[in-house]
Design a protein around this motif. Sequence first.
Motif, PDB file in Angstrom:
ATOM      1  N   TYR A  88      34.946  46.362  53.454  1.00 39.47           N
ATOM      2  CA  TYR A  88      36.025  45.381  53.659  1.00 39.47           C
ATOM      3  C   TYR A  88      36.982  45.377  52.471  1.00 39.47           C
ATOM      4  N   GLU A  89      36.419  45.320  51.264  1.00 39.42           N
ATOM      5  CA  GLU A  89      37.326  45.225  50.114  1.00 39.42           C
ATOM      6  C   GLU A  89      38.084  46.535  49.883  1.00 39.42           C
ATOM      7  N   GLN A  90      37.466  47.665  50.255  1.00 39.05           N
ATOM      8  CA  GLN A  90      38.178  48.951  50.117  1.00 39.05           C
ATOM      9  C   GLN A  90      39.256  49.083  51.186  1.00 39.05           C
ATOM     10  N   HIS A  91      38.897  48.728  52.420  1.00 37.35           N
ATOM     11  CA  HIS A  91      39.827  48.877  53.537  1.00 37.35           C
ATOM     12  C   HIS A  91      41.129  48.112  53.276  1.00 37.35           C
ATOM     13  N   TYR A  92      40.996  46.894  52.774  1.00 35.20           N
ATOM     14  CA  TYR A  92      42.200  46.074  52.540  1.00 35.20           C
ATOM     15  C   TYR A  92      42.737  46.242  51.116  1.00 35.20           C
ATOM     16  N   LYS A  93      42.168  47.200  50.378  1.00 33.67           N
ATOM     17  CA  LYS A  93      42.618  47.485  48.999  1.00 33.67           C
ATOM     18  C   LYS A  93      42.787  46.187  48.191  1.00 33.67           C
ATOM     19  N   LEU A  94      41.739  45.392  48.224  1.00 31.15           N
ATOM     20  CA  LEU A  94      41.823  44.110  47.508  1.00 31.15           C
ATOM     21  C   LEU A  94      41.726  44.371  46.000  1.00 31.15           C
ATOM     22  N   PRO A  95      42.575  43.720  45.208  1.00 28.41           N
ATOM     23  CA  PRO A  95      42.615  44.001  43.755  1.00 28.41           C
ATOM     24  C   PRO A  95      41.494  43.276  43.011  1.00 28.41           C
ATOM     25  N   ILE A  96      40.277  43.842  43.122  1.00 35.57           N
ATOM     26  CA  ILE A  96      39.103  43.205  42.516  1.00 35.57           C
ATOM     27  C   ILE A  96      38.766  43.905  41.211  1.00 35.57           C
ATOM     28  N   TYR A  97      38.520  43.131  40.184  1.00 36.36           N
ATOM     29  CA  TYR A  97      38.163  43.680  38.871  1.00 36.36           C
ATOM     30  C   TYR A  97      36.763  43.209  38.499  1.00 36.36           C
ATOM     31  N   ARG A  98      35.896  44.173  38.143  1.00 36.71           N
ATOM     32  CA  ARG A  98      34.496  43.885  37.784  1.00 36.71           C
ATOM     33  C   ARG A  98      34.146  44.633  36.497  1.00 36.71           C
ATOM     34  N   PRO A  99      33.188  44.179  35.717  1.00 35.64           N
ATOM     35  CA  PRO A  99      32.671  42.817  35.753  1.00 35.64           C
ATOM     36  C   PRO A  99      33.427  41.939  34.745  1.00 35.64           C
ATOM     37  N   TYR A 100      34.001  40.875  35.240  1.00 35.15           N
ATOM     38  CA  TYR A 100      34.666  39.884  34.372  1.00 35.15           C
ATOM     39  C   TYR A 100      34.042  38.526  34.662  1.00 35.15           C
ATOM     40  N   ASP A 101      33.351  37.985  33.685  1.00 30.67           N
ATOM     41  CA  ASP A 101      32.638  36.722  33.866  1.00 30.67           C
ATOM     42  C   ASP A 101      33.507  35.589  33.316  1.00 30.67           C
ATOM     43  N   VAL A 102      34.165  34.879  34.201  1.00 26.46           N
ATOM     44  CA  VAL A 102      35.105  33.843  33.764  1.00 26.46           C
ATOM     45  C   VAL A 102      34.345  32.687  33.117  1.00 26.46           C
ATOM     46  N   GLN A 103      34.765  32.348  31.919  1.00 24.92           N
ATOM     47  CA  GLN A 103      34.103  31.263  31.172  1.00 24.92           C
ATOM     48  C   GLN A 103      34.833  29.946  31.322  1.00 24.92           C
TER      49      GLN A 103
END
Length: 365
Positions: A88-103
């Motif tokens: 799903y995330e590849q198909h819609y080319k969602l701009p996901i960045y890993r790993p970023y742990d928001v504090q």
Amino acid sequence: MSTKIFDVIVIGGGQAGLAVGYYLRRAELDFIILDNQQQSGGAWRHTWPSLRLFSPAWMSSLPGRLMPQSKEGKNPHRDEVLSYLADYEQHYKLPIYRPYDVQSVERDDQNDCLRVSDGRYTWLANAVVSATGTWNNYYIPDIQGRQDYLGEQRHSAHYQGPEAYKGKRVLVIGGGNSGAQIYAELVQFADASWVTREPPQFLPDDVDGRALFDRATARITGQYNSDSADEDNSDKHRLVDINVGNIVMVPAVKKARDKGLLTTLPMFSRLTQQGVVWSDGRKESIDAIIWCTGFEPELEHLAPLGVIEEDGSILNKQGQALKEPRLWLFGYGNWASPASATLIGAGRSARENVPVLLEFLSNNN
Ligand code: FAD
């Protein structure tokens, strides 16, 4: 030098974050999704290997893309959900960045926006979506003696299958779906007992997770209460008797019931170093305890905004925080949006609430 301000930053790349991303992408917004895991899948990556959904694939799909039918049976296996979310995330080319742990998420008065930080980097946005789920924040009740107990204790969040418990005396604690499924699996391998505060409520065999979703929705929207149920409509009528915590009779649970194994013991009164003291005073040695006692929302990163209520929730209307209108909540459960912690509910709340978020952005920027 100008400072880059995103339209939206989504925190959390599980199913809720993906569903929001789908609608943000369609609206051509400038956004990113920050997720603290190494790979896709959110909480599903950590569930036990034999887990199956309690609904068929078509009832467990995110917006725009149906989950393929399960190859192995009626309801998809955990690994099929993981493949679906990765696709799903590849198909819609969602701009996901890993790993970023928001504090932290804080107000940035100078730039009139919100500031998101993982302790190393900061990002600015006109709106922040928090979709961090509950998996990282599991709950274990504070039972007398729990700290003294020397046997193995594990929450269902970290249960990885029955093999390690072969031949051991194990207690599975908690009367919901996790407790039922883990106990039903373990009792085939171990000397296991299922311990619950109240007798568990089982759904009829032919009712699956759809009913839980409908019931959660109906409870919030006020439909289908016993006064308004249509006498002639048996489906509507049935929903009235179904609670969101009721147990779905997935194959493993049915199998345990058919063998006469689906019995429970009432809660013990305390733990000792070796085991438990039952309510009649009898002591018993126990090798391991598996706590199937639920989860709470993972909201620590929002503490600087002062929006978290005493009960751990955040006051909101259609996902928009009342005390900080630039903050939006997706997933988590009914307090954020009906059944929003299910696959189908995550899609529905994104479909209904992202347009309100878009309107907010166009009115305020
Ligand atoms: P998550 O999947 O937890 O995603 C949140 C993401 O945000 C995770 O990757 C997390 O690591 C990340 N994150 C957290 N904090 C931060 C941070 N500070 N910074 C950056 N990233 C962060 N639902 C169904 O529809 N059908 C079922 O059959 C079903 N069965 C279930 C069985 C079990 C045992 C469990 C536990 C749940 C089940 N669910 C089911 C419920 C539900 O679908 C999941 O809990 C779902 O994963 C919730 O999705 P989410 O996106 O809200 O949260």
